[in-house]
Design a protein around this motif. Structure first.
Motif, short mmCIF file in Angstrom:
data_model
loop_
_atom_site.label_atom_id
_atom_site.label_comp_id
_atom_site.label_asym_id
_atom_site.label_seq_id
_atom_site.Cartn_x
_atom_site.Cartn_y
_atom_site.Cartn_z
N VAL A 1 48.34 -2.88 -0.42
CA VAL A 1 48.90 -1.65 0.17
C VAL A 1 47.93 -1.06 1.21
CG1 VAL A 1 50.09 0.53 -0.34
CG2 VAL A 1 50.00 -1.26 -2.08
N PRO A 2 47.68 -1.79 2.31
CA PRO A 2 46.75 -1.29 3.34
C PRO A 2 47.15 0.09 3.85
CG PRO A 2 47.36 -3.57 3.76
CD PRO A 2 48.26 -3.08 2.68
N GLN A 3 46.20 1.00 3.83
CA GLN A 3 46.52 2.38 4.14
C GLN A 3 46.93 2.60 5.60
OE1 GLN A 3 46.78 4.98 1.70
NE2 GLN A 3 46.87 3.00 0.65
N GLU A 4 46.47 1.74 6.50
CA GLU A 4 46.87 1.92 7.90
C GLU A 4 48.38 1.73 8.07
OE1 GLU A 4 44.86 -2.27 7.90
OE2 GLU A 4 44.75 -0.40 6.75
N PHE A 5 48.97 0.85 7.27
CA PHE A 5 50.41 0.64 7.37
C PHE A 5 51.19 1.75 6.67
CE2 PHE A 5 48.55 -3.53 8.04
CZ PHE A 5 49.20 -3.91 9.21
N VAL A 6 50.63 2.26 5.58
CA VAL A 6 51.24 3.42 4.93
C VAL A 6 51.26 4.59 5.90
CG1 VAL A 6 50.99 5.10 3.07
CG2 VAL A 6 50.55 2.67 2.62
N GLU A 7 50.15 4.79 6.61
CA GLU A 7 50.05 5.90 7.56
C GLU A 7 51.03 5.74 8.72
OE1 GLU A 7 45.96 5.98 8.68
OE2 GLU A 7 45.27 6.53 6.65
N ILE A 8 51.19 4.53 9.22
CA ILE A 8 52.15 4.30 10.31
C ILE A 8 53.57 4.59 9.83
CG2 ILE A 8 53.19 2.56 11.82
CD1 ILE A 8 50.41 1.22 11.92
N CYS A 9 53.90 4.09 8.64
CA CYS A 9 55.24 4.36 8.09
C CYS A 9 55.48 5.87 7.99
CB CYS A 9 55.39 3.72 6.71
SG CYS A 9 55.64 1.94 6.73
N ASN A 10 54.52 6.57 7.42
CA ASN A 10 54.68 8.01 7.24
C ASN A 10 54.72 8.75 8.57
OD1 ASN A 10 54.76 7.75 4.45
ND2 ASN A 10 52.57 8.11 4.19
N LYS A 11 53.94 8.30 9.53
CA LYS A 11 53.90 8.94 10.86
C LYS A 11 55.25 8.87 11.55
CE LYS A 11 51.57 8.72 15.35
NZ LYS A 11 50.50 8.05 16.14
N TYR A 12 55.95 7.77 11.35
CA TYR A 12 57.21 7.56 12.04
C TYR A 12 58.42 7.73 11.11
CZ TYR A 12 54.34 5.96 15.91
OH TYR A 12 53.42 5.89 16.92
#
Length: 316
Positions: A216-227
């Motif tokens: 669960v890489p946090q950079e991808f979680v952040e991108i999902c949440n950002k958009y």
């Protein structure tokens, strides 16, 4: 090269202290991204089909796509049934050309799990197909699998030995602290390496499997949440823990959530930045590339299986 079983793959992985990536597939772009990564890294692959994937895409479509991947890539590829929940579904997949099946009887009492697994093993082995089973239960949710944390039980080493001896199973998924889905840990991530070490020592040279092993890489979680996404608090298994497990007898590591996150993050970002685009190829292309890059990272930095395909091909 035809589809292969995991038998020789696992022998080499165990000896070499690395793991084979088992990646869940649901559609063409996911398969293409995984296989492109495998081809670039010259790595063997396990492409696995879950109950959710069978329902979504129909087995015949996925099987034909995997056959195309084998023809295109020339890689040793295993077509694996993930979490088969009955003898009937395992038999159907064996008859349909799968080279590996998992019978998941972990929800049953020990003796029932043994009886069910032995029945699948006897049939699959008669057709040259290998079998994975599961002992112990993981908390979390993945497709049709749902087990509450309070009912989760780590694998007992003594039971693991008895289970393998009585069933003749080819590999065993064990519970040492991983869980399905994107929310694996509420506190600090921990895996029971002492338990893993004991199981490995009691089952020397026997391939073990880790389910629920996405990081669960946090950079991808952040991108999902950002958009526009809403997945706060998602937390996976640290990659250094997975690498350590691969050095301790774990020959197959299952990865699904990380692929979903990578693809969804890419698509969300693309659509937000290109609101006038509506051609699926425009956003599925970047999604496919995100899958590829995620799998390359896993092979190089976590699994340690990059460059292992040539040796596998020669002996299969």
């Amino acid at each position: 090269m035809p589809l292969v079983t995991s038998k020789e793959m696992f022998k080499k992985a165990y000896k070499g202290g690395y793991a084979i990536g088992a990646f869940n597939v649901n559609n063409m772009e996911i398969i293409q991204g995984i296989v492109e990564a495998g081809k670039e890294e010259n790595a063997p692959l396990i492409l696995q089909v879950s109950a959710g994937a069978r329902k979504y895409a129909q087995p015949v479509y996925l099987k034909k796509l995997v056959e195309a991947a084998v023809e295109y890539s020339g890689l040793p590829i295993v077509l694996h049934l993930d979490h088969g929940d009955s003898f009937e579904i395992c038999k159907a997949c064996v008859d349909d050309g799968f080279t590996s099946v998992m019978i998941d009887g972990s929800k049953y009492p020990f003796e029932e799990n043994i009886a069910l697994t032995k029945k699948v093993v006897d049939y699959a082995h008669s057709k040259g197909v290998v079998v994975e089973a599961e002992l112990g239960r993981l908390s979390g949710i993945e497709d049709a699998v749902s087990v509450s944390e309070r009912d989760a039980a780590f694998t007992d080493p003594d039971e693991a030995v008895e289970f393998v001896e009585r069933t003749g199973v080819d590999s065993l998924a064990i519970a040492i602290g991983t869980s399905h889905g994107a929310y694996k840990f509420k506190g600090e991530p921990r895996l029971d390496f002492e338990r893993l070490e004991k199981i490995s020592s009691m089952l020397p040279n026997f391939p073990l499997v880790l389910h629920g092993a996405s990081s669960v890489p946090q950079e991808f979680v952040e991108i999902c949440n950002k958009y526009g996404g809403q997945i706060p608090g998602a937390k996976g298994v640290p990659e250094d823990m997975l690498r350590k497990a691969a050095e301790m007898g774990v020959c197959k590591i299952n990865i699904d959530t990380d692929l979903r996150l990578a693809m969804t993050a890419s698509i969300r970002k693309y659509l937000a930045e290109n609101p006038s685009h509506f051609d699926p190829r425009q956003y599925l292309g970047p999604g496919r590339e995100a899958i590829k890059q995620m799998v390359i990272h896993k092979m190089r930095d976590v699994l340690g299986c990059s460059g292992k395909a040539p040796e596998s091909i020669s002996s299969l």
